[in-house]
Design a protein around this motif. Structure first.
Motif, PDB file in Angstrom:
ATOM      1  N   ASN A 260       0.826  -1.214   0.000  1.00 14.81           N
ATOM      2  CA  ASN A 260       0.000   0.000   0.000  1.00 14.81           C
ATOM      3  C   ASN A 260       0.856   1.257   0.000  1.00 14.81           C
ATOM      4  O   ASN A 260       0.554   2.217  -0.704  1.00 14.81           O
ATOM      5  CB  ASN A 260      -0.947   0.011   1.197  1.00 14.81           C
TER       6      ASN A 260
ATOM      7  N   ALA B 155       2.252   1.599  -3.480  1.00  9.15           N
ATOM      8  CA  ALA B 155       1.246   1.883  -4.505  1.00  9.15           C
ATOM      9  C   ALA B 155       0.584   3.241  -4.352  1.00  9.15           C
ATOM     10  O   ALA B 155       0.149   3.829  -5.343  1.00  9.15           O
ATOM     11  CB  ALA B 155       0.162   0.799  -4.482  1.00  9.15           C
ATOM     12  N   HIS B 156       0.493   3.753  -3.124  1.00 12.35           N
ATOM     13  CA  HIS B 156      -0.331   4.942  -2.892  1.00 12.35           C
ATOM     14  C   HIS B 156       0.445   6.164  -2.442  1.00 12.35           C
ATOM     15  O   HIS B 156      -0.159   7.132  -1.967  1.00 12.35           O
ATOM     16  CB  HIS B 156      -1.434   4.613  -1.888  1.00 12.35           C
ATOM     17  N   THR B 157       1.771   6.135  -2.569  1.00 13.92           N
ATOM     18  CA  THR B 157       2.574   7.326  -2.285  1.00 13.92           C
ATOM     19  C   THR B 157       3.517   7.560  -3.455  1.00 13.92           C
ATOM     20  O   THR B 157       3.928   6.615  -4.125  1.00 13.92           O
ATOM     21  CB  THR B 157       3.391   7.182  -0.986  1.00 13.92           C
TER      22      THR B 157
ATOM     23  N   LEU C 105      -5.653  10.142   3.551  1.00 16.21           N
ATOM     24  CA  LEU C 105      -6.982   9.750   3.092  1.00 16.21           C
ATOM     25  C   LEU C 105      -8.040  10.703   3.621  1.00 16.21           C
ATOM     26  O   LEU C 105      -7.922  11.207   4.743  1.00 16.21           O
ATOM     27  CB  LEU C 105      -7.330   8.344   3.580  1.00 16.21           C
TER      28      LEU C 105
ATOM     29  N   ASP D 146     -13.009   7.834   3.124  1.00 12.98           N
ATOM     30  CA  ASP D 146     -12.199   6.695   2.680  1.00 12.98           C
ATOM     31  C   ASP D 146     -11.596   5.967   3.883  1.00 12.98           C
ATOM     32  O   ASP D 146     -11.571   4.733   3.916  1.00 12.98           O
ATOM     33  CB  ASP D 146     -11.090   7.141   1.738  1.00 12.98           C
TER      34      ASP D 146
ATOM     35  N   ARG E  52     -12.162   0.241  -2.708  1.00 13.88           N
ATOM     36  CA  ARG E  52     -10.959   0.816  -3.312  1.00 13.88           C
ATOM     37  C   ARG E  52     -11.082   2.325  -3.294  1.00 13.88           C
ATOM     38  O   ARG E  52     -12.111   2.877  -3.683  1.00 13.88           O
ATOM     39  CB  ARG E  52     -10.786   0.321  -4.748  1.00 13.88           C
TER      40      ARG E  52
ATOM     41  N   ARG F 189      -5.621   8.059  -6.986  1.00 11.16           N
ATOM     42  CA  ARG F 189      -4.690   8.151  -5.862  1.00 11.16           C
ATOM     43  C   ARG F 189      -3.664   7.031  -5.875  1.00 11.16           C
ATOM     44  O   ARG F 189      -2.777   6.988  -5.054  1.00 11.16           O
ATOM     45  CB  ARG F 189      -5.459   8.118  -4.542  1.00 11.16           C
ATOM     46  N   SER F 190      -3.785   6.113  -6.826  1.00  7.73           N
ATOM     47  CA  SER F 190      -2.905   4.955  -6.866  1.00  7.73           C
ATOM     48  C   SER F 190      -1.899   5.074  -7.994  1.00  7.73           C
ATOM     49  O   SER F 190      -2.247   5.457  -9.103  1.00  7.73           O
ATOM     50  CB  SER F 190      -3.742   3.683  -7.053  1.00  7.73           C
ATOM     51  N   ARG F 191      -0.654   4.702  -7.721  1.00  9.88           N
ATOM     52  CA  ARG F 191       0.377   4.706  -8.754  1.00  9.88           C
ATOM     53  C   ARG F 191       0.229   3.512  -9.676  1.00  9.88           C
ATOM     54  O   ARG F 191       0.802   3.475 -10.746  1.00  9.88           O
ATOM     55  CB  ARG F 191       1.766   4.682  -8.102  1.00  9.88           C
TER      56      ARG F 191
ATOM     57  N   GLY G 126      -5.008   1.644  -9.776  1.00 13.17           N
ATOM     58  CA  GLY G 126      -6.148   1.105  -9.060  1.00 13.17           C
ATOM     59  C   GLY G 126      -6.479  -0.319  -9.454  1.00 13.17           C
ATOM     60  O   GLY G 126      -7.642  -0.703  -9.468  1.00 13.17           O
TER      61      GLY G 126
END
Length: 183
Positions: free
Chosen positions: A77, A80-82, A110, A114, A124, A129-131, A134
């Motif tokens: 996470n 994927a999300h930063t 978030l 969320d 999801r 917001r996901s690299r 998603g």
């Protein structure tokens, strides 16, 4: 299948856990290495819980393979999300009779709506917001929560838009284990 077995252990000959003495400090060190391997530009610090200066032993009875699955989901996470290069912190130690593992990032954080749902199955956060576009199924954090609960622990989230995200896992600490017993 794992979630179904965790939801109804009686129907599946008990929970799918093989527990033994485990030190979350080992998993924390491995998680730090994994984050650095995924993004060499990402500063990763290993600390105690709550950003205390030193990681310490966090002994518990756990299924190490399942706990590694939890940690892999949390590391994934962060990756994927930063954005690349975003600082992260992994905290581990014992606090008030609990073995604690934290993973924190300085990413986008978030929104409250969320944050309330991230542990829900198939939820999801907005794909923008996901690299990774998603592409996840929305099961990773549901698995995290279910496995933590199966170990008698709890999973907590602290986040806000623009303030990063911290996942904190707390488990009953293994009694009579000094800081060096499980090294």
């Amino acid at each position: 299948m794992l979630l179904a077995r965790l939801d109804n252990p009686a129907a599946h000959d008990g929970p799918p856990l093989e527990t033994g003495p485990t030190d979350l400090r080992t998993l924390a060190a491995d998680a730090a290495h994994d984050l650095r391997a995924l993004d060499a530009s990402r500063p990763v610090r290993l600390t105690g819980p709550g950003d205390e200066p030193h990681a310490t032993a966090a002994p518990m009875l756990g299924d190490e393979a399942r706990l590694r699955q939890v940690v892999v989901n949390l590391v994934g996470n962060v990756a994927a999300h930063t954005p690349p290069g975003t600082p992260a912190r992994i905290g581990v130690g014992t606090v008030a009779g609990e073995a604690v593992f934290e993973i924190a990032d300085a990413g986008p954080g978030l929104a409250p709506e969320d944050a309330e749902r991230v542990f829900d199955r198939f939820y999801r956060v907005d794909a923008s917001r996901s690299r990774n576009g998603g592409t996840g199924a929305g099961l990773g954090l549901a698995i995290v929560r279910s496995l933590v609960l199966a170990h008698g622990g709890r999973a907590e989230l602290s986040t806000a838009p623009g303030a990063g995200t911290t996942f904190r896992l707390a488990f009953p600490a293994l009694g009579d284990a000094g800081p060096d017993r499980l090294q």
